[in-house]
Design an enzyme around this catalytic site. Structure first.
Site, PDB file in Angstrom:
ATOM      1  N   GLU A 761       0.885  -1.171   0.000  1.00  0.00           N
ATOM      2  CA  GLU A 761       0.000   0.000   0.000  1.00  0.00           C
ATOM      3  C   GLU A 761       0.912   1.208   0.000  1.00  0.00           C
ATOM      4  O   GLU A 761       1.708   1.404   0.923  1.00  0.00           O
ATOM      5  CB  GLU A 761      -0.920  -0.003   1.218  1.00  0.00           C
ATOM      6  N   CYS A 795      -1.349   8.708   3.945  1.00  0.00           N
ATOM      7  CA  CYS A 795      -1.400   8.205   2.567  1.00  0.00           C
ATOM      8  C   CYS A 795      -2.661   8.682   1.873  1.00  0.00           C
ATOM      9  O   CYS A 795      -2.676   8.917   0.656  1.00  0.00           O
ATOM     10  CB  CYS A 795      -1.355   6.680   2.561  1.00  0.00           C
TER      11      CYS A 795
END
Length: 1002
Positions: A761, A795
């Site tokens: 990720e 993120c």
């Protein structure tokens, strides 16, 4: 010196059953009293239901609108959304798409002539005409079909906007205070008004100043026109504290008291000069204590002595309402004042329920059953009536039964009034005035522009139009009158039935699978103070941790390989129990980990608590998923005489490489997932946050994870490279930069031996699209949260905002103004919104980008930051989205304007980045939202909300393209990626035949 009461405090979310046990016995009146209440309420209900059909001249009110457009229908919901947004849409193209989207959702055509109320009939005609253009249909002679073809889009737009204005004119007394005063001139039977200056809460200092000026001007205008009547016959004004300060929140308590109290005092002094009723409006539950602190500090000023007009609103749906009354009475006694108290049932009930669930509170601050709110309202009314004349009660209600009960409780003393909302309750109060000419009532009258009133109007319609509300039921003649006379106590009956059976407590939101992580309400003084005390008592060990050598890293993999066999054979239930114990230990030691997160990770208190909760959720979610996936075999279909079973097994040694931005949650999420799947783990945290990881590993070992199955290796990226290159690893789970993910992928691909999975990720150039139908205040809230919370070091953080050019100036100005109000500084200070970036290296990269953008883009906002690793929020406007070529991991927002007809270009620009992590959409046009969702390949899409803070098991998180490999962390497919699948087929008929088949009946 007056005996000033201490600051207000009461349990934030007490047990409903305990409150019901106290209220139920006191709710019963004598039979003669109950009979009088029934007679009075019945007469009022009959007046509500009596329709004035003479010549079709009835204007109509909310009851008529709800009768025609019930909120349980598609038309009602579409009308609500149209009313909320249409008049703020400036451009024709977006307005046309919005109208088509909403009017196409229901059957408005057949509502055109069913009502005799002018308001309803005119609105329905306009909407029905518009719907015919959108969905052309021929009348027998073809006239309507030909007409609508000639009318076209401009006429549709005009007709629909006019329908919205017609509604607005009925629910708002005037667009200016002068217009409101003209419409509200005294007439027989009703002369009291309280003017509510409409608008959302302030997001910027300019907003707050504008609202202050509007209140001050209105007070002067109302005062000059008020005449010579004494209080309480004089008009009044309602003020909203959140409109007077851009950060009206519990964590900004000191600032609010310093800045807002003088402003409220100024307005109160102006109201006193004209002897007006000055009411401080109610706010959400988390702002109650702060509101009362502001009110208490204002009341303490001696300049307000001798004035009986100061008042406040109290919401009966809040469980603390009775305690608030006690506190207000104590303030009145201490200052020897008379105060006005407006008792309302309460707005934003659904928001309060959602907030409590999201924050994982022990209970709800509001009642979950409407009957409990009604019961508490009556109890509060009785308490207020008993406090006369020191307290002047103002009962705001459109419920005939509530009015009848209050009349019975009030007796002949007087010294109180009823209140209704302008545009609602006309029939009820006309009958009340006829039957009780000595009873006063006040009209609570919204004042403001049509654009500002719409969100307010929708909220009122939601409150009064819900199927369970008295207004909706009274308008429905299918509901028998005796049903409307049911007492709240008779609906509850026993304390155990005080809670709604279909609304679980926040802790049980995910039951029976798992328990929700426990949070803290910062608006509850006792809870926040306890948390701060507990965190302050903790000492974060920040002694240096030596980096592992390559030999030590390799030895950890070898040791983990040796521990794999025993751990993989450990029953799934045992592994799950260890994870659940880890969750328990995390919650019990929450203050310790929050202190660590603040000291080593630079996180604010709110961010630290959220991360702790996420870590707890990971442990419980993967434990629950693991029991299901690894708890036994799955039988597969097949021919008779044969059994087929599928089972999941651990792969071997997993290397878990986690980032510094979520050093506890992502670290534990990776590790617990791999462990639950039966793997042994070598965990390497980010070099900036090894101490948090060390404490987490110690906790997992204590919870029951064998030391042989979980190993910690600290160091920089070179140590991570050693681990991922080891020939004995069976997989890598990684969260971090795209560049490092590529390097890991190349390393794994280059090795001989088994092909092992990479679960990655990474980041993204995350975008948000806001069109002209979006509410600017909501966009500002969500953009500031998404771009600047956690100093932009998420993120999922917003990097690129696309704003429709027709509304861009206003939205950018509001976003910049809201960013200006953020406090940047020490993360251990509860009032801090933006803490430091992780280290000086990160600051230098961000400073370099800011310098580049200052030269290449238009600067809208540049905050100021203290010395150290701090980067202030910045907002730059780009000429083209292509100017942003890489993820900028910090509090820097890039804005691009777009034309409504060029939405396709926006989506193409998002696709060209190659990333696909998060996307935000702010629009009221369902077709637009659906088209965007269908077009873009993005892992997480958030509509009309912020785009950070994904919740485990609710919003599984992860992207595609340059943003990751999937499957999503915290989702139902994650654990299976850590496992291998094994199918076992057994020929059960190998001994000579299938006895079960041979012995079976026909």
């Amino acid at each position: 010196m007056p005996n000033i009461p201490p600051p207000f405090t009461a349990p934030y979310a007490p047990d409903d059953a305990e409150i019901a046990a106290r209220l139920l016995p006191a709710s019963h009146l004598s039979p003669p009293q109950e009979a009088r209440i029934d007679r009075t309420a019945t007469r009022l209900i009959e007046a509500i239901r009596k329709r004035d059909d003479r010549l079709g001249q009835s204007l109509g009110g909310v009851e008529d609108m709800l009768r025609e457009f019930a909120l349980s229908t598609k038309e009602g919901l579409a009308l609500m959304v149209l009313a909320e947004a249409l008049l703020r849409v400036p451009d024709a193209r977006t307005a046309d798409r919005f109208i088509e989207d909403k009017l196409g959702e229901g059957d408005f055509i057949h509502h055109e002539t069913r009502s005799t109320a002018f308001l309803v009939n005119a609105s329905a005609w306009a909407l029905g005409l518009s719907a015919r253009v959108i969905q052309p249909g021929e009348t027998p002679d073809g006239t309507i079909g030909r007409l609508v073809k000639r009318l076209g889009a401009p006429a549709v737009r005009t007709a629909t906007r006019q329908a919205m204005r017609l509604m607005g004119n009925h629910f708002v007394l005037g667009e200016t205070i002068e217009q409101a005063l003209e419409r509200g001139r005294p007439r027989s039977g009703q002369s009291r008004y309280s003017f509510d200056m409409l608008g959302e809460g302030a997001r910027t200092a300019a907003d707050a100043a504008r609202y202050f000026d509007a209140y001050a001007s209105a007070i002067e205008t109302i005062g000059k026109a008020a005449g010579s009547h004494p209080l309480p016959d004089r008009p009044g004004i309602s003020v909203k504290l959140s409109a007077l300060h851009p950060r009206f929140e519990a964590i900004s308590h000191a600032r609010v008291m310093r800045e807002l109290v003088p402003q409220l005092l100024d307005l109160a002094q102006r109201a006193k000069a004209h002897d007006l009723n000055f009411t401080v409006d109610a706010e959400e539950a988390d702002r109650l204590e702060l509101s009362l602190d502001v009110i208490a500090a204002t009341l303490a000023d001696s300049s307000l002595s001798g004035w009986d007009g100061f008042g406040l609103a109290i919401q009966a749906y809040q469980k603390r309402a009775s305690a608030v009354i006690d506190h207000v009475d104590a303030l009145a006694r201490a200052h020897d004042r008379k105060l006005m108290v407006r008792l309302v049932k309460g707005a934003y009930w659904d928001t309060e329920i959602k907030r409590a669930q999201e924050r994982g509170l022990d209970g709800y601050p509001v009642f979950t059953r409407k009957a409990m709110t009604d019961l508490n309202y009556v109890a509060c009314a009785a308490k207020l009536l008993a406090l006369r004349p020191r307290i002047f009660p103002q009962f705001a209600t459109h419920n005939a039964l509530t009015v009848a009960i209050v009349l019975e409780l009030a007796g002949d003393i007087g010294c109180f009034e009823f209140q209704r909302l302008h545009g609602m309750g006309e029939a009820l109060y006309e009958q009340l005035a006829k039957d009780h000419p000595d009873i006063a009532y006040r009209t609570y009258a919204p004042v403001g522009s049509h654009r500002d009133l719409l969100a307010y109007l929708v909220r009122r319609l939601l409150e009064n139009g819900a199927n369970s509300s008295f207004v909706a039921q009274a308008a429905d003649e299918r509901v028998p009158v005796p049903a409307l006379l049911q007492r709240p106590a008779d609906a509850i009956v026993r304390p155990q039935a005080a809670t709604h059976p279909k609304i679980p407590l926040p802790a049980d939101l995910f039951a029976p699978e798992r328990r929700n992580s426990r949070g803290v309400e910062f608006g509850a003084r006792a809870a926040l103070d306890q948390l701060l005390t507990d965190v302050k008592a903790e000492t974060a060990d920040l002694k240096p941790i030596a980096d592992a050598t390559p030999d030590q890293a390799n030895a950890a993999v070898t040791a983990a390989r040796a521990g794999f066999a025993a751990w993989s054979r450990t029953p799934a239930g045992t592994r799950a129990a260890a994870l659940e114990q880890a969750a328990h230990l995390l919650e019990s030691r929450g203050a310790h980990f929050i202190a660590l997160l603040q000291a080593e990770g630079g996180k604010t208190l709110d961010d630290s608590l959220s991360e702790l909760r996420e870590a707890v959720d990971f442990c419980r979610y993967y434990a629950a998923q693991g029991r299901r996936l690894f708890g036994g075999e799955t039988a597969m279909p097949g021919p008779t005489g044969e059994s087929n079973a599928l089972a999941l097994r651990g792969r071997g040694v997993f290397v878990a490489i986690s980032p510094w931005n979520f050093p506890l949650a992502i670290f534990l999420g990776q590790v617990t997932a791999a462990l639950m799947a039966g793997n042994s783990v070598v965990a390497k945290p980010a070099e900036q946050t090894p101490r948090i990881a060390r404490e987490a590993v110690v906790l997992l070992h204590e919870a029951g994870i064998p030391a042989s199955a979980l190993h910690l290796v600290t160091g920089d990226g070179s140590i991570g490279a050693v681990l991922t290159a080891h020939r004995n690893i069976a997989g890598v789970v990684f969260t971090g930069s795209t560049e490092v993910a590529r390097a890991i992928n190349r390393t794994l691909a280059a090795k001989d031996g088994p092909i092992v999975p990479l679960i990655a990720e990474t980041g993204g150039i995350n975008a948000m699209i806001a069109d002209a139908t979006a509410l600017p205040e909501q966009v500002a809230d969500d953009v500031v949260t998404s771009a600047f919370r956690s100093a932009g070091q998420r993120c999922s953080a917003l990097r690129l905002l696309f704003v429709q050019e027709d509304v861009a100036d206003r939205m950018i100005e509001m976003i910049a103004g809201a960013a200006r109000e953020l406090k940047i500084g020490d993360p251990s200070d509860v009032a801090t919104h933006v803490g430091p970036v992780i280290d000086m290296e990160a600051k230098q990269r961000l400073d370099a980008h800011i310098a580049r953008m200052t030269a290449e883009a238009k600067l809208h906002f540049a905050g100021t930051a203290p010395e150290g690793c701090f980067v202030a929020p910045h907002i730059f406007e780009l000429k083209d989205a292509g100017q942003l070529t890489e993820e900028v991991f910090g509090p820097i927002l890039h804005v691009v304007r777009y034309r409504a007809e060029n939405l396709e270009r926006v989506l193409t620009a998002i696709e060209r980045t190659g990333y696909g992590l998060t996307l935000g959409i702010h629009s009221r046009i369902d077709d637009t939202v659906e088209a965007i969702i269908d077009r873009v390949q993005v892992g997480n899409i958030y509509v009309n909300r912020n785009m950070i803070g994904a919740v485990v098991g609710v919003q599984p998180f992860g992207g595609n393209g340059l943003s990751g490999t999937g499957p999503k962390a915290g989702g139902p497919h994650y654990l299976s990626r850590f496992a291998t699948e094994q199918t076992v087929t057994i020929n059960t008929a190998a001994a000579g035949g299938n006895a079960a088949l041979l012995a079976g009946d026909e």
